[in-house]
Design an enzyme around this catalytic site. Structure first.
Site, PDB file in Angstrom:
ATOM      1  N   PRO A 238       2.924   1.685   0.800  1.00 25.36           N
ATOM      2  CA  PRO A 238       3.002  -0.099   0.840  1.00 25.36           C
ATOM      3  C   PRO A 238       1.906  -1.402   0.142  1.00 25.36           C
ATOM      4  CG  PRO A 238       2.148   1.481   3.000  1.00 25.36           C
ATOM      5  CD  PRO A 238       2.463   2.041   2.017  1.00 25.36           C
ATOM      6  N   MET A 239       2.256  -1.497  -0.327  1.00 24.26           N
ATOM      7  CA  MET A 239       1.277  -2.367  -1.134  1.00 24.26           C
ATOM      8  C   MET A 239       1.747  -3.869  -1.490  1.00 24.26           C
ATOM      9  SD  MET A 239      -0.280  -0.239  -3.940  1.00 24.26           S
ATOM     10  CE  MET A 239       0.879   0.255  -4.970  1.00 24.26           C
TER      11      MET A 239
ATOM     12  N   CYS B 286      -5.652  -1.114   7.453  1.00 24.53           N
ATOM     13  CA  CYS B 286      -5.389  -2.173   6.084  1.00 24.53           C
ATOM     14  C   CYS B 286      -7.122  -3.041   6.622  1.00 24.53           C
ATOM     15  CB  CYS B 286      -4.558  -3.921   6.727  1.00 24.53           C
ATOM     16  SG  CYS B 286      -4.953  -5.062   5.080  1.00 24.53           S
TER      17      CYS B 286
HETATM   18  C1  LIG Z   1      -2.997  -4.303  -4.094  1.00 24.64           C
HETATM   19  C2  LIG Z   1      -3.041  -3.385  -3.016  1.00 24.64           C
HETATM   20  C3  LIG Z   1      -2.147  -3.619  -1.919  1.00 24.64           C
HETATM   21  C4  LIG Z   1      -2.147  -2.853  -0.670  1.00 24.64           C
HETATM   22  N1  LIG Z   1      -0.944  -3.424   0.592  1.00 24.64           N
HETATM   23  C5  LIG Z   1      -1.285  -2.318   1.774  1.00 24.64           C
HETATM   24  C6  LIG Z   1      -0.208  -2.772   2.658  1.00 24.64           C
HETATM   25  O1  LIG Z   1       0.603  -3.689   2.707  1.00 24.64           O
HETATM   26  N2  LIG Z   1      -0.429  -1.923   3.120  1.00 24.64           N
HETATM   27  C7  LIG Z   1      -0.899  -0.677   3.962  1.00 24.64           C
HETATM   28  O2  LIG Z   1      -0.658  -0.032   4.219  1.00 24.64           O
HETATM   29  N3  LIG Z   1      -1.330  -0.008   2.737  1.00 24.64           N
HETATM   30  C8  LIG Z   1      -2.131  -1.603   2.141  1.00 24.64           C
HETATM   31  N4  LIG Z   1      -2.863  -0.690   0.662  1.00 24.64           N
HETATM   32  C9  LIG Z   1      -3.462   0.636   0.756  1.00 24.64           C
HETATM   33  C10 LIG Z   1      -2.477   1.241   0.113  1.00 24.64           C
HETATM   34  O3  LIG Z   1      -1.050   1.565   0.686  1.00 24.64           O
HETATM   35  C11 LIG Z   1      -2.746   3.064  -0.552  1.00 24.64           C
HETATM   36  O4  LIG Z   1      -3.378   2.891   0.932  1.00 24.64           O
HETATM   37  C12 LIG Z   1      -4.502   2.963  -1.071  1.00 24.64           C
HETATM   38  O5  LIG Z   1      -4.152   1.434  -2.660  1.00 24.64           O
HETATM   39  C13 LIG Z   1      -5.099   4.234  -1.167  1.00 24.64           C
HETATM   40  O6  LIG Z   1      -4.306   4.473  -2.183  1.00 24.64           O
HETATM   41  P1  LIG Z   1      -3.883   5.181  -3.481  1.00 24.64           P
HETATM   42  O7  LIG Z   1      -5.356   5.608  -3.900  1.00 24.64           O
HETATM   43  O8  LIG Z   1      -2.946   5.727  -4.162  1.00 24.64           O
HETATM   44  O9  LIG Z   1      -4.229   3.500  -4.092  1.00 24.64           O
HETATM   45  C14 LIG Z   1      -2.585  -2.076  -0.310  1.00 24.64           C
HETATM   46  C15 LIG Z   1      -3.646  -1.464  -1.759  1.00 24.64           C
HETATM   47  C16 LIG Z   1      -3.513  -1.842  -2.846  1.00 24.64           C
HETATM   48  C17 LIG Z   1      -4.280  -1.897  -4.112  1.00 24.64           C
END
Ligand SMILES: Cc1cc2nc3c(=O)[nH]c(=O)nc-3n(C[C@H](O)[C@H](O)[C@H](O)COP(=O)(O)O)c2cc1C
Length: 352
Positions: free
Chosen positions: A21-22, A105
């Site tokens: 989720p992002m 978060c």
């Molecule tokens: C732009 C952005 C928005 C994010 N929004 C959420 C979110 O809405 N909910 C959530 O659980 N994590 C959110 N995250 C965290 C990501 O889901 C993930 O846990 C984190 O980026 C680490 O994983 P990665 O290294 O693959 O990016 C967000 C991360 C980014 C960069």
């Protein structure tokens, strides 16, 4: 390491590669694009329980999912049992395949108000919210969390056990603390500990940028699934690449500039379809630089793309850019972005 299929309710997938989720990224358009490129499960952006309760239009838009996205999870966050229970019941009516609770978060507007990662400091309340939500809906409920609030209070094994006791069906663990935000490397060792500490499926998350990272993450964590966030921004190809390497041992070649430009066009078209011309164009602006990263002349074309209101002209600009790349390619002068298309997206991360 022995792996078996990951089961959440009726979903039963061998080593799923999941879109994280992002906020402002995993809208319907991006979810569909990632699905087309092999994501096994996709998540909505997080949705505020309070806003959902109040019927805020933006939240309703975020929660709307389509059949072709399935399996798809809706993620909610909140700081009271009452608001989360009410929001969960509303979310259920939108018929996602499962419901996910955000306990990870780190940003002020969420953790500063006692929701998201702040609940890692209040384990009793975390348990209470989790079990109340589980009891409020008939959908399976999962959770996503971090390894602790800070390095002096890493409590992931306690958290996953609490979540399991509350009836949570799977837990995604981002291998950082709240105070890490996005600094350093995700600690995959802590994810392995979480996997050992509970019997529900564990989804490992944090720092998968290349298909090889996906293989290594499964091996090192023993997780049932993995979740990719930033590594998919401007690079939806990561899902098919990771899947092929994890499941078949076959390394697909890196996407060509043509495929990357086509992905940007596809993303724009989906964005227009779901958001209409004005917002479709506006919200695509943050994505061009990641699709075109490392290609020659990218900053010039990006400047044009982010100012252009007419989608037909945007597609033309992208095609012209492709032709310019082709010309360089014919002369053997094209240097593509390299293997790691997307090692960070500072602009997007700043917002989160
Ligand atoms: C732009 C952005 C928005 C994010 N929004 C959420 C979110 O809405 N909910 C959530 O659980 N994590 C959110 N995250 C965290 C990501 O889901 C993930 O846990 C984190 O980026 C680490 O994983 P990665 O290294 O693959 O990016 C967000 C991360 C980014 C960069």
């Amino acid at each position: 390491m022995e792996q078996s299929a990951m089961r959440i309710g009726t979903i039963d997938i061998d080593r799923p590669i999941i879109l994280a989720p992002m906020e402002d990224v995993t809208d319907r358009a991006f979810r569909q694009l990632c699905k087309q490129h092999g994501a096994d499960i996709v998540y909505t952006e997080f949705i505020s329980a309070e806003a959902l309760r109040r019927g805020v239009e933006k939240s309703i838009r975020k929660i709307t999912v389509a059949d072709h996205e399935r399996p798809v999870a809706v993620q909610i966050f909140g700081n009271t049992v009452e608001s989360m229970v009410e929001a969960a019941a509303i979310a259920e009516t939108y018929e996602p395949d499962y419901l996910d609770i955000n306990f990870g978060c780190p940003v002020k507007k969420v953790a500063g108000r006692g929701a998201g990662a702040a609940l890692l400091k209040e384990p009793e309340k975390l348990s209470e919210i989790a079990s109340a939500v589980v009891n409020a809906v008939s959908l399976p409920v999962t959770a996503k969390t971090r390894i602790g609030w800070d390095h002096d209070s890493i409590n992931i094994t306690d958290t996953v056990r609490r979540l399991e006791d509350a009836g949570i069906r799977a837990v995604a663990v981002h291998g950082r603390t709240r105070s890490d935000m996005y600094k350093g490397r995700a600690d995959w060792g802590r994810i392995a500990e979480a996997k050992q500490a509970c019997s529900i499926p564990v989804i490992a998350n944090g720092d998968v940028w290349l298909p090889e990272d996906a293989v290594a993450m499964f091996e090192r964590t023993g997780a049932d699934g993995i979740m990719i966030g930033r590594g998919s921004i401007g690079n939806p190809f990561i899902f098919e690449q990771a899947k092929s390497l994890v499941k078949e041992g076959v390394r697909l070649s890196a996407p060509s500039y043509r495929q990357r430009i086509q992905a940007a066009v596809d993303h724009l078209r989906l964005s227009l379809e779901y958001k209409g011309e004005k917002y479709g164009v506006l919200e695509m602006r943050r994505h061009y630089s990641t699709y075109l990263k490392g290609l020659p002349g990218v900053s010039k074309v990006r400047n044009l793309l982010v100012r252009e209101p007419d989608p037909a002209v945007i597609v033309e600009l992208l095609r012209e850019f492709e032709a310019a790349c082709e010309a360089l390619d014919r002369e053997g002068l094209l240097k593509e972005g390299g293997e790691n298309l997307n090692d960070h997206s500072p602009r997007l991360i700043l917002n989160y």
